[in-house]
Design a protein around this motif. Structure first.
Motif, mmCIF file in Angstrom:
data_model
loop_
_atom_site.group_PDB
_atom_site.id
_atom_site.type_symbol
_atom_site.label_atom_id
_atom_site.label_comp_id
_atom_site.label_asym_id
_atom_site.label_seq_id
_atom_site.Cartn_x
_atom_site.Cartn_y
_atom_site.Cartn_z
ATOM 1 N N ASP A 184 0.808 -1.217 0.000
ATOM 2 C CA ASP A 184 0.000 0.000 0.000
ATOM 3 C C ASP A 184 0.842 1.268 0.000
ATOM 4 O O ASP A 184 0.353 2.350 -0.335
ATOM 5 N N VAL A 185 2.088 1.164 0.421
ATOM 6 C CA VAL A 185 2.926 2.358 0.598
ATOM 7 C C VAL A 185 3.422 2.862 -0.752
ATOM 8 O O VAL A 185 4.085 2.143 -1.498
ATOM 9 N N GLN A 186 3.082 4.106 -1.067
ATOM 10 C CA GLN A 186 3.538 4.743 -2.297
ATOM 11 C C GLN A 186 4.831 5.516 -2.077
ATOM 12 O O GLN A 186 5.697 5.550 -2.937
ATOM 13 N N ARG A 187 4.956 6.119 -0.914
ATOM 14 C CA ARG A 187 6.172 6.845 -0.559
ATOM 15 C C ARG A 187 6.161 7.077 0.952
ATOM 16 O O ARG A 187 5.104 7.032 1.584
ATOM 17 N N PHE A 188 7.337 7.313 1.500
ATOM 18 C CA PHE A 188 7.410 7.761 2.888
ATOM 19 C C PHE A 188 8.553 8.756 3.019
ATOM 20 O O PHE A 188 9.534 8.720 2.270
ATOM 21 N N THR A 189 8.381 9.658 3.961
ATOM 22 C CA THR A 189 9.362 10.720 4.186
ATOM 23 C C THR A 189 9.790 10.694 5.647
ATOM 24 O O THR A 189 8.955 10.589 6.550
ATOM 25 N N LEU A 190 11.082 10.789 5.863
ATOM 26 C CA LEU A 190 11.647 10.842 7.204
ATOM 27 C C LEU A 190 12.325 12.186 7.402
ATOM 28 O O LEU A 190 13.184 12.585 6.596
ATOM 29 N N THR A 198 13.155 11.388 1.295
ATOM 30 C CA THR A 198 11.944 10.760 0.765
ATOM 31 C C THR A 198 12.311 9.491 -0.001
ATOM 32 O O THR A 198 13.296 9.458 -0.742
ATOM 33 N N VAL A 199 11.505 8.453 0.206
ATOM 34 C CA VAL A 199 11.667 7.188 -0.515
ATOM 35 C C VAL A 199 10.365 6.930 -1.264
ATOM 36 O O VAL A 199 9.314 6.777 -0.634
ATOM 37 N N SER A 200 10.427 6.902 -2.588
ATOM 38 C CA SER A 200 9.219 6.786 -3.414
ATOM 39 C C SER A 200 9.267 5.526 -4.260
ATOM 40 O O SER A 200 10.327 5.130 -4.754
ATOM 41 N N LYS A 201 8.089 4.923 -4.433
ATOM 42 C CA LYS A 201 7.992 3.736 -5.268
ATOM 43 C C LYS A 201 7.718 4.148 -6.707
ATOM 44 O O LYS A 201 6.780 4.886 -6.989
ATOM 45 N N GLY A 214 19.226 8.599 -5.429
ATOM 46 C CA GLY A 214 19.663 7.395 -6.126
ATOM 47 C C GLY A 214 18.677 6.259 -5.948
ATOM 48 O O GLY A 214 17.595 6.418 -5.357
ATOM 49 N N LEU A 215 19.058 5.109 -6.474
ATOM 50 C CA LEU A 215 18.226 3.915 -6.379
ATOM 51 C C LEU A 215 18.329 3.328 -4.978
ATOM 52 O O LEU A 215 19.426 3.174 -4.441
ATOM 53 N N ALA A 216 17.190 2.997 -4.392
ATOM 54 C CA ALA A 216 17.182 2.397 -3.051
ATOM 55 C C ALA A 216 17.227 0.886 -3.139
ATOM 56 O O ALA A 216 16.811 0.290 -4.138
ATOM 57 N N ASP A 217 17.742 0.271 -2.101
ATOM 58 C CA ASP A 217 17.775 -1.180 -1.988
ATOM 59 C C ASP A 217 16.383 -1.643 -1.546
ATOM 60 O O ASP A 217 15.937 -1.324 -0.445
ATOM 61 N N SER A 218 15.702 -2.385 -2.401
ATOM 62 C CA SER A 218 14.327 -2.820 -2.102
ATOM 63 C C SER A 218 14.250 -3.604 -0.804
ATOM 64 O O SER A 218 13.293 -3.454 -0.026
ATOM 65 N N ASP A 219 15.240 -4.452 -0.554
ATOM 66 C CA ASP A 219 15.227 -5.252 0.680
ATOM 67 C C ASP A 219 15.322 -4.355 1.915
ATOM 68 O O ASP A 219 14.647 -4.602 2.924
ATOM 69 N N ASP A 259 2.526 7.868 2.690
ATOM 70 C CA ASP A 259 1.387 8.018 1.785
ATOM 71 C C ASP A 259 0.945 6.651 1.291
ATOM 72 O O ASP A 259 1.744 5.913 0.690
ATOM 73 N N LEU A 260 -0.312 6.304 1.541
ATOM 74 C CA LEU A 260 -0.841 4.986 1.187
ATOM 75 C C LEU A 260 -1.859 5.126 0.065
ATOM 76 O O LEU A 260 -2.642 6.080 0.027
ATOM 77 N N LYS A 261 -1.851 4.172 -0.850
ATOM 78 C CA LYS A 261 -2.826 4.204 -1.935
ATOM 79 C C LYS A 261 -4.180 3.710 -1.430
ATOM 80 O O LYS A 261 -4.270 2.952 -0.468
ATOM 81 N N GLY A 262 -5.233 4.155 -2.113
ATOM 82 C CA GLY A 262 -6.580 3.772 -1.726
ATOM 83 C C GLY A 262 -6.940 2.385 -2.195
ATOM 84 O O GLY A 262 -6.257 1.787 -3.031
#
Length: 596
Positions: A184-190, A198-201, A214-219, A259-262
């Motif tokens: 459900d998570v589209q992005r999150f900001t710390l 910010t980390v965005s999908k 840059g590119l984030a490590d999915s794991d 931010d979560l998608k509906g």
């Protein structure tokens, strides 16, 4: 007569078996079930409970079922109830049994603590029926309590676990902070230490933007989100806070926004968690935007939220696919090597690599393929927070690998100093400016030299074209001739009419796979190399005596297991492994042995 008696006994046995199976056992089972039922304090099924109420003195906790899997606390506050805590409480009540009746009609309930019971639980069932249980004092002997059921006068002794059913509203409320799935998570900001990350999908990948890009490590991202999913509140402090500054939540130390998608045509939602001052050792005040109440969270969650943004970076050294790489430049203090991909069908592996710098050098395809694999396979050991690059030897780095993709995207990896143990080296890449550590083994794989990449094979001979081979040793010469039928014969130093073809092919194969270890210029050559009076002169010619390969092998290099060698027609000299001579026949016996 004996046979007739046996039949009678069989019939009797069958009748007894049928009686036991059809009458005695079901009857016994039924009696056992009735006994259990008679001993139960409350007769109900967990799924039939619609509402429950716990009265502890003057405090009432009222909980209502929302659906099959969720409960809501309605009194003394509005909050989601813990499904597991409610399930455990109802299971304890559903299975509770009495061990004996203490008194059927006691004149005084005070000795049992049931005149003003510390806990009364009332269950409202779907049928409209109401059940209640009063919990009194603990028995002086054993782990039992005195209990009363509904309006019945009898006092029972029961071993039900009071620790499970004697719960406050806070005990029964759901402590989980977040109710979302990672999908459900589209992005999150710390926001931490006045820095926002910010980390965005984006489709199937996660991207970092902010201080680190840059590119984030999915794991790493999924591990972080999983830690949030399992996070719980420790204590509930203030349900309706009038002022947040006393908790440090007006200017929080950490702010997490997700931010979560509906779902099902419902709009998306945004969750915000604020972390304030330390409440007591190991706990910090916090507040969620959805509930507004103040609670505390544990130190391990604060540590998770305080992680440096660079730890989210992709640990793959390069994100290019091998087929996307157009050129590779390897630069050091001594040399600059530039590899470039030639045109071809990359999908079928038909593209080739050439050395652009230095010019006129042949490339070793296997070495380039190995380099491409290692660039794709190497992983960062750990990322390092670095303010001063000079401390890591990266300010004026001289060793750099630059990889350019077909679209023009370029990533350079600079190599710095090693650690004290020499097992890790610090490096930096231009795609995100992150400083990280690589293992010494991986550094050796990707920071290669011209010597590693050039084609070091001295010959490429077509075995089918070979017609004459001459091996000249100081004491004797061997000459092999191929006749019109394709058979090989030894004509010097004696005649062996038929030499097996695999012996000749072995000589040619050895030459084709001979790689030099190092090379030198003519001005550095001298008589000490033994090239004037060599250990071996080897020549391969075609049937019409055109030279295919000519090699002169000289002396051993000082203190090394290598020999000097020279290819006829070339001015440079080479060093080759000494075991090369062991692969070439040097006695008639070897030809005889192979021929026999």
């Amino acid at each position: 007569m004996k046979f007739r008696g046996t039949l009678i006994w069989i019939a009797v046995f069958a009748a007894l078996t049928a009686y036991v199976g059809l009458i005695e056992l079901p009857s016994e089972k039924k009696e056992q079930e009735e006994k259990v039922r008679a001993e139960k304090l409350l007769l109900f099924k967990e799924g039939d409970v619609e509402k429950l109420m716990l009265k502890r003195g003057n405090t009432i906790t009222q909980i209502r079922r929302l659906d099959k899997d969720s409960w809501q606390i309605e009194e003394p506050l509005q909050a989601k109830a813990s499904r597991s805590a409610i399930d455990q409480l109802l299971y304890e009540l559903e299975t509770a049994r009495h061990s004996r009746i203490v008194e059927k009609d006691p004149a005084d309930l005070a000795p049992f603590g049931l005149d003003s019971p510390p806990l009364v639980i009332t269950l409202h069932l779907k049928s409209g029926k109401t059940l209640s249980l009063e919990l009194g004092n603990a028995s002086p002997i054993g782990h039992s309590h005195y209990v009363k059921v509904g309006d019945a006068k009898a006092v029972y002794l029961s071993e039900l676990d009071a620790r499970i059913i004697d719960k406050s509203a806070n005990d029964l409320r759901d402590r989980s902070l977040f109710s979302f799935s990672t999908a459900d998570v589209q992005r999150f900001t710390l926001r931490y230490r006045e820095e926002t990350q910010t980390v965005s999908k984006e489709k199937e990948t996660w991207q970092l933007s902010g201080k680190v890009n840059g590119l984030a490590d999915s794991d790493e991202v999924l591990d972080f989100l999983s830690a949030l999913q399992s996070a719980d509140a420790v204590e509930f402090i203030d349900e309706t806070p009038d002022a947040l500054d006393i908790y440090g939540l007006t200017s929080p130390r950490i702010v997490l926004t997700a931010d979560l998608k509906g779902k099902d045509d419902k709009p998306g939602r945004t969750l915000t968690l604020r972390v304030g001052n330390e409440h007591k050792k190991g706990q910090y005040y916090a507040q969620l935007s959805e509930t507004g109440n103040v609670f505390t969270i544990a130190q391990h969650l604060v540590t998770t939220l305080s992680r440096n943004a660079i730890t989210f970076l992709d640990k793959k050294l390069l994100t290019f696919e091998e087929k996307e790489i157009a050129s590779i430049t390897l630069k050091s203090e001594e040399e600059t090597v530039v590899l470039q991909r030639q045109d071809g069908n990359k999908e079928k592996g038909e593209s080739a690599w050439v050395l652009i710098q230095p010019e006129n050098e042949a490339v070793n395809p296997a070495a380039v393929n190995s380099l491409l694999f290692d660039l794709k396979d190497v992983r960062v050991k750990e990322f390092v927070e670095a303010e001063r690059l000079d401390l890591f030897g990266l300010k004026n780095s001289t060793q750099v690998v630059t990889v350019q993709a077909e679209g023009g995207q370029t990533v350079s990896i600079r190599l710095g100093n090693s650690n004290m143990q020499k097992d890790l080296y610090f490096a930096q890449r231009t795609s995100d400016n992150a400083v990280f550590a690589l293992s010494a083994e991986d550094v050796g794989k990707i920071f290669r030299s011209l010597h590693d990449l050039r084609n070091r094979k001295l010959f490429s001979i077509d075995a089918e074209k070979a017609g004459r081979i001459v091996l000249e040793y100081p004491d004797q010469t061997f000459e092999l001739i191929r006749n019109n039928g394709g058979k090989w014969s030894l004509v010097q130093p004696e005649n062996i009419e038929s030499v097996p073809d695999h012996i000749v092919r072995g000589i040619v194969w050895t030459l084709n796979n001979l790689e030099y270890e190092s090379q030198g210029t003519p001005e550095k050559s001298n008589n000490g190399m033994g090239l004037e009076s060599p250990a071996l002169r080897l020549s391969v010619e075609s049937a019409d005596r055109k030279p295919l390969a000519r090699l002169t092998v000289g002396n051993l290099l000082p203190n090394e297991d290598r020999r000097y060698a020279q290819v006829k027609g070339q001015s440079a000299w080479y060093s080759i492994k000494n075991r090369f001579l062991d692969e070439i026949p040097a006695s008639v016996e070897r030809f005889r042995a192979k021929a026999s």
